[in-house]
Design a protein around this motif. Structure first.
Motif, PDB file in Angstrom:
ATOM      1  N   SER A  29      48.375  -9.475  18.280  1.00  0.00           N
ATOM      2  CA  SER A  29      49.417  -9.265  19.283  1.00  0.00           C
ATOM      3  C   SER A  29      50.172  -7.947  19.099  1.00  0.00           C
ATOM      4  N   LEU A  30      50.363  -7.507  17.883  1.00  0.00           N
ATOM      5  CA  LEU A  30      51.114  -6.279  17.651  1.00  0.00           C
ATOM      6  C   LEU A  30      50.377  -5.039  18.154  1.00  0.00           C
ATOM      7  N   LEU A  31      49.083  -5.118  18.279  1.00  0.00           N
ATOM      8  CA  LEU A  31      48.288  -3.965  18.684  1.00  0.00           C
ATOM      9  C   LEU A  31      47.662  -4.119  20.061  1.00  0.00           C
ATOM     10  N   GLU A  32      47.990  -5.153  20.778  1.00  0.00           N
ATOM     11  CA  GLU A  32      47.336  -5.410  22.056  1.00  0.00           C
ATOM     12  C   GLU A  32      47.482  -4.244  23.026  1.00  0.00           C
ATOM     13  N   ASP A  33      48.659  -3.622  23.083  1.00  0.00           N
ATOM     14  CA  ASP A  33      48.816  -2.477  23.979  1.00  0.00           C
ATOM     15  C   ASP A  33      47.915  -1.320  23.559  1.00  0.00           C
ATOM     16  N   ARG A  34      47.751  -1.123  22.265  1.00  0.00           N
ATOM     17  CA  ARG A  34      46.883  -0.047  21.777  1.00  0.00           C
ATOM     18  C   ARG A  34      45.410  -0.346  22.069  1.00  0.00           C
ATOM     19  N   PHE A  35      45.029  -1.620  21.935  1.00  0.00           N
ATOM     20  CA  PHE A  35      43.654  -1.990  22.258  1.00  0.00           C
ATOM     21  C   PHE A  35      43.370  -1.749  23.743  1.00  0.00           C
ATOM     22  N   LEU A  36      44.299  -2.115  24.601  1.00  0.00           N
ATOM     23  CA  LEU A  36      44.115  -1.879  26.031  1.00  0.00           C
ATOM     24  C   LEU A  36      44.067  -0.383  26.338  1.00  0.00           C
ATOM     25  N   PHE A  37      44.939   0.377  25.710  1.00  0.00           N
ATOM     26  CA  PHE A  37      44.959   1.829  25.904  1.00  0.00           C
ATOM     27  C   PHE A  37      43.608   2.427  25.522  1.00  0.00           C
ATOM     28  N   MET A  38      43.103   2.009  24.374  1.00  0.00           N
ATOM     29  CA  MET A  38      41.829   2.521  23.894  1.00  0.00           C
ATOM     30  C   MET A  38      40.706   2.149  24.867  1.00  0.00           C
ATOM     31  N   LYS A  39      40.740   0.930  25.373  1.00  0.00           N
ATOM     32  CA  LYS A  39      39.722   0.496  26.327  1.00  0.00           C
ATOM     33  C   LYS A  39      39.760   1.370  27.580  1.00  0.00           C
ATOM     34  N   ALA A  40      40.941   1.629  28.094  1.00  0.00           N
ATOM     35  CA  ALA A  40      41.073   2.466  29.286  1.00  0.00           C
ATOM     36  C   ALA A  40      40.578   3.883  29.014  1.00  0.00           C
ATOM     37  N   GLU A  41      40.882   4.418  27.851  1.00  0.00           N
ATOM     38  CA  GLU A  41      40.405   5.767  27.517  1.00  0.00           C
ATOM     39  C   GLU A  41      38.882   5.820  27.454  1.00  0.00           C
ATOM     40  N   ILE A  42      38.277   4.794  26.882  1.00  0.00           N
ATOM     41  CA  ILE A  42      36.816   4.750  26.801  1.00  0.00           C
ATOM     42  C   ILE A  42      36.223   4.684  28.203  1.00  0.00           C
ATOM     43  N   LEU A  43      36.783   3.824  29.046  1.00  0.00           N
ATOM     44  CA  LEU A  43      36.290   3.700  30.418  1.00  0.00           C
ATOM     45  C   LEU A  43      36.422   5.022  31.163  1.00  0.00           C
ATOM     46  N   ALA A  44      37.532   5.713  30.971  1.00  0.00           N
ATOM     47  CA  ALA A  44      37.720   7.015  31.611  1.00  0.00           C
ATOM     48  C   ALA A  44      36.702   8.026  31.087  1.00  0.00           C
ATOM     49  N   ALA A  45      36.441   7.995  29.792  1.00  0.00           N
ATOM     50  CA  ALA A  45      35.466   8.908  29.205  1.00  0.00           C
ATOM     51  C   ALA A  45      34.062   8.645  29.752  1.00  0.00           C
ATOM     52  N   GLN A  46      33.811   7.409  30.150  1.00  0.00           N
ATOM     53  CA  GLN A  46      32.525   7.045  30.753  1.00  0.00           C
ATOM     54  C   GLN A  46      32.526   7.272  32.267  1.00  0.00           C
ATOM     55  N   ASN A  47      33.594   7.880  32.761  1.00  0.00           N
ATOM     56  CA  ASN A  47      33.769   8.156  34.185  1.00  0.00           C
ATOM     57  C   ASN A  47      33.840   6.871  35.020  1.00  0.00           C
ATOM     58  N   ARG A  48      34.369   5.821  34.423  1.00  0.00           N
ATOM     59  CA  ARG A  48      34.609   4.553  35.124  1.00  0.00           C
ATOM     60  C   ARG A  48      36.110   4.496  35.434  1.00  0.00           C
ATOM     61  N   VAL A  49      36.535   5.451  36.258  1.00  0.00           N
ATOM     62  CA  VAL A  49      37.945   5.698  36.505  1.00  0.00           C
ATOM     63  C   VAL A  49      38.649   4.491  37.130  1.00  0.00           C
ATOM     64  N   ASP A  50      38.017   3.855  38.114  1.00  0.00           N
ATOM     65  CA  ASP A  50      38.665   2.700  38.752  1.00  0.00           C
ATOM     66  C   ASP A  50      38.960   1.605  37.745  1.00  0.00           C
ATOM     67  N   LYS A  51      38.007   1.326  36.886  1.00  0.00           N
ATOM     68  CA  LYS A  51      38.195   0.294  35.865  1.00  0.00           C
ATOM     69  C   LYS A  51      39.267   0.734  34.856  1.00  0.00           C
ATOM     70  N   ALA A  52      39.264   2.017  34.475  1.00  0.00           N
ATOM     71  CA  ALA A  52      40.275   2.531  33.544  1.00  0.00           C
ATOM     72  C   ALA A  52      41.668   2.376  34.144  1.00  0.00           C
ATOM     73  N   LEU A  53      41.804   2.690  35.428  1.00  0.00           N
ATOM     74  CA  LEU A  53      43.101   2.538  36.100  1.00  0.00           C
ATOM     75  C   LEU A  53      43.553   1.081  36.103  1.00  0.00           C
ATOM     76  N   GLU A  54      42.622   0.158  36.301  1.00  0.00           N
ATOM     77  CA  GLU A  54      42.957  -1.275  36.252  1.00  0.00           C
ATOM     78  C   GLU A  54      43.496  -1.662  34.884  1.00  0.00           C
ATOM     79  N   VAL A  55      42.826  -1.192  33.844  1.00  0.00           N
ATOM     80  CA  VAL A  55      43.250  -1.528  32.478  1.00  0.00           C
ATOM     81  C   VAL A  55      44.615  -0.913  32.184  1.00  0.00           C
ATOM     82  N   PHE A  56      44.824   0.339  32.592  1.00  0.00           N
ATOM     83  CA  PHE A  56      46.136   0.961  32.396  1.00  0.00           C
ATOM     84  C   PHE A  56      47.223   0.189  33.153  1.00  0.00           C
ATOM     85  N   ALA A  57      46.939  -0.226  34.383  1.00  0.00           N
ATOM     86  CA  ALA A  57      47.916  -0.994  35.165  1.00  0.00           C
ATOM     87  C   ALA A  57      48.222  -2.319  34.476  1.00  0.00           C
ATOM     88  N   ASN A  58      47.218  -2.955  33.936  1.00  0.00           N
ATOM     89  CA  ASN A  58      47.399  -4.203  33.187  1.00  0.00           C
ATOM     90  C   ASN A  58      48.284  -3.964  31.964  1.00  0.00           C
TER      91      ASN A  58
END
Length: 167
Positions: A107-136
């Motif tokens: 729980s203490l790192l959940e925001d960091r895990f989500l941030f990392m997931k969004a960055e990976i998705l963006a790096a893979q050019n999956r921008v829509d999915k990255a935006l969803e994760v950032f919004a979440n």
């Protein structure tokens, strides 16, 4: 790491303070990566307290905050480090799989895990999915210390989705 420590501690002042700080910083990084969090914390503190006006102070301070904030959840911090290693090695799919299958007691790192997931998705050019994760992330963790960075990255992605690749 111990050999590195010996070389630093036996230094007679023949190396510059910048080189000394670099050595301490990278020993701390090595300790963090080998999951010696208390040893890493001591070295980051040394940089911040004894060499407060240097180019590594801010980064050492952030590492101190991360390690200190996870003192009650060392397993979560260890897992975070494992995922970070995969990200740094450009092992995107493995890192995503690790994030999806992570223990739910972090729980203490959940925001960091989500941030990392969004960055990976963006790096893979999956921008829509990255935006969803950032919004979440923003919805679930409005007080996160990552909020300003999330806002900046979302703005960049919305302005030019093609440039989001490789965040």
């Amino acid at each position: 790491i111990d050999f590195y420590d010996q070389a630093i501690s036996s230094s007679t002042g023949e190396i510059s303070s910048k080189a000394f700080i670099e050595a301490i910083f990278f020993i701390a990084e090595a300790r963090k990566l080998t999951k010696d969090f208390s040893g890493a914390l001591q070295l980051y503190q040394k940089i911040v307290l004894e060499f407060s006006q240097n180019h590594r102070t801010d980064q050492a301070q952030k590492e101190m905050e991360l390690i200190s904030s996870c003192a009650s959840e060392p397993e979560a911090l260890s897992y975070f480090i494992d995922v970070t290693v995969q990200v740094n090695a450009n092992q995107w799919e493995l890192a995503l799989k690790m994030l999806e299958n992570r223990p739910q007691n972090s729980s203490l790192l959940e925001d960091r895990f989500l941030f990392m997931k969004a960055e990976i998705l963006a790096a893979q050019n999956r921008v829509d999915k990255a935006l969803e994760v950032f919004a979440n992330l923003k919805e679930r963790f409005p007080e996160s210390n990552l909020a300003d960075e999330v806002d900046r990255l979302m703005q960049d992605m919305l302005e030019d989705p093609q440039e989001a690749n490789g965040l």
